[in-house]
Write an enzyme that holds these catalytic residues in place. Structure first.
Site, PDB file in Angstrom:
ATOM      1  N   GLU A  71      37.315  20.365 -57.628  1.00 18.88           N
ATOM      2  CA  GLU A  71      36.715  21.684 -57.489  1.00 18.88           C
ATOM      3  C   GLU A  71      35.280  21.605 -56.959  1.00 18.88           C
ATOM      4  OE1 GLU A  71      37.569  24.599 -60.445  1.00 18.88           O
ATOM      5  OE2 GLU A  71      37.357  25.724 -58.578  1.00 18.88           O
ATOM      6  N   ASP A  72      34.495  20.685 -57.464  1.00 17.76           N
ATOM      7  CA  ASP A  72      33.052  20.729 -57.227  1.00 17.76           C
ATOM      8  C   ASP A  72      32.479  19.659 -56.299  1.00 17.76           C
ATOM      9  OD1 ASP A  72      33.013  22.858 -58.926  1.00 17.76           O
ATOM     10  OD2 ASP A  72      32.395  21.716 -60.685  1.00 17.76           O
TER      11      ASP A  72
END
Ligand code: MN
Length: 481
Positions: free
Chosen positions: A76-77
């Protein structure tokens, strides 16, 4: 502090050498991937996945879960792709990380209300759980750490996350039998979800608990002496204050003040074996008079999540009411760690039986059948079948059936066989003919009287509780109309 937690995981006797290498590798990989990223708190980002991994290592989950926890925010990051992850860590860890990432993907949409959001999260959680329960454990640990750092977010966001935790995440932890985590999630959320009530109530609750602890100290001394005199040597007697949020709930529900809640502090007695537990309960009853109706034998009849213990509530010193919980060390461990307790490593270093093999987890398998149902229907049925309290009733042969509170003889009949359900003519409950719509109680013996002439009718739908019975009745009505 960061490095300390990593050392704590690596120094745990739970993980053999090769596991430690994997955990170290996952940590190094995650730290490099997150680089200079910071949390809202200003701390290095890596502290978050590390805290999540550390919590799961305390539950003694397997090394792949710990590695996945360290890597859980990477897709996700950061710029790391699923392909990278698979190359370095293999299919299983990729699956865990991917599944956790997908669970996180429910973003607040302006046209949806919070209830709808919660329904979607709940549905996702359960589908994930049916596939691999470790995904949900990582998610719960993730939520726990996010709550610990919630104060750095905007107040509206704090409140939304806190309510969502109380409504969804905490009940799931409870249903998995991880009572400790359920209490923590609720207590961390409480001040943000209900700030005014929290401010009002906390001073009173705290004060009452302190008084109560002084009192319990005296009770413990008396108890210890009497047990020893009878040759029952406890391994441990301790008391722990009830969690604040659950107290708040109780006070709200019963509309009473903290000073009127008697089980603020329960006394736990841990004993070497089961017969000693029953002996200790007998001794307690010779010292103090039990409150009728509050002796609960969860050893003979465990709760559906596997919880075992003897409970008794007595008129104790100064006629005050005190609850005792009596259990063996294994039962105590299970009460604290629930489902996670099954992951513990055996001496060979291999995890014990897989979770899917645990008979008590029938409901996990059942959830797979719900994959195609409509979202609302699914969530409704979960709320009733899964999150509500259960009762145990028996067939005349002594087979136990586990049903939601409020279930009737019709619900019971459908758990035996759909044909039996379709032919219920009447029911004997504890030997007496009883109306079909009458809710069953814990421990009752139910005998279904079949009749070829009987068939399901529309009014059954008014009082059945289980989604299974409802489904069968509807399908019968459709076929015959
Ligand atoms: Mn996270």
């Amino acid at each position: 502090m960061t490095v300390n937690l990593l050392h704590k995981i690596l120094n745990s006797p739970v993980y053999p050498e090769e596991d430690k290498e994997l955990i170290q590798k996952a940590y190094d990989f995650a730290r490099r991937a997150h680089g200079e990223q910071k949390r809202f708190s200003g701390h290095d980002f890596i502290e978050h996945p590390l805290a999540v991994a550390y919590f799961l290592s305390e539950l003694k989950l397997d090394a792949n879960t710990i590695a996945a926890a360290l890597l859980h925010d990477i897709i996700e990051d950061t710029s790391i792709t699923e392909k990278d992850l698979k190359k370095h860590f293999g299919k299983e860890i990729l699956f865990l990380v991917d599944s956790v990432t997908k669970l996180a993907k429910i973003k607040k949409a302006p046209h949806r209300d919070d209830n709808k959001d919660q329904a979607l999260i709940l549905r996702k959680m359960f589908l994930a759980m049916a596939k691999d329960i470790r995904v949900v454990l990582i998610k719960l640990a993730d939520r726990r750490h996010n709550l610990q750092t919630l104060k750095y977010l905007r107040p509206e966001k704090q409140k939304r996350i806190a309510l969502e935790t109380i409504n969804i995440y905490a009940p799931i932890a409870g249903r998995l039998g991880i009572g400790k985590l359920k209490g923590e999630l609720e207590d961390l959320s409480f001040p943000h979800a209900y700030p005014d009530e929290y401010q009002n109530m906390m001073p009173r609750i705290k004060e009452t608990i302190e008084d109560r602890e002084q009192y319990i100290k005296k009770v413990k001394r008396t108890l210890e002496k009497r047990l020893k005199r009878n040759g029952v040597i406890p391994l441990d007697i301790h008391s722990r204050a009830k969690h604040y949020y659950s107290l708040f709930q109780k006070m709200k529900k019963k509309n009473v003040d903290a000073s009127n809640i008697y089980d603020l502090v329960a006394v736990r007695i841990v004993l070497g074996d089961i017969s000693k537990c029953y002996e200790a309960m007998g001794i307690i009853h010779t010292i103090w008079r039990p409150v009728p109706g509050l002796i609960k034998d969860y050893i003979a009849l465990p709760k559906p999540n596997g919880y075992k213990s003897l409970h008794t509530t007595v008129f104790c010193e100064q006629e005050k009411i005190v609850e005792f919980q009596i259990r063996t060390p294994e039962m105590h461990h299970h009460a604290e760690y629930g489902i996670a307790a099954h992951w513990e490593y055996s001496e060979s270093g291999k995890p014990k039986v897989s979770i899917a093999e645990q008979k008590e987890l029938e409901w996990v398998k059942k959830m797979r059948d719900w994959k195609d149902a409509k979202a609302e229907e699914f969530v409704e049925s979960l709320k009733i079948d899964f999150l509500s309290e259960r009762i145990f009733v028996f067939t005349p042969n002594g087979d136990v059936r586990d049903l939601p509170v409020g279930s009737t003889s019709i619900d019971f009949a459908y758990t035996i066989h759909s044909e039996i359900g379709d032919q219920v003519g009447g029911a004997k409950v504890d030997g007496k003919i009883t109306a079909l719509k009458h809710p069953l109680k814990n421990g009752q013996v139910v005998e279904i009287i079949k009749s070829k002439k009987s068939k399901p009718t529309r009014d059954w739908l008014e009082f059945v509780k289980t989604s299974e019975a409802r489904k069968r009745i509807n399908s019968f009505l459709r076929k015959t109309s």
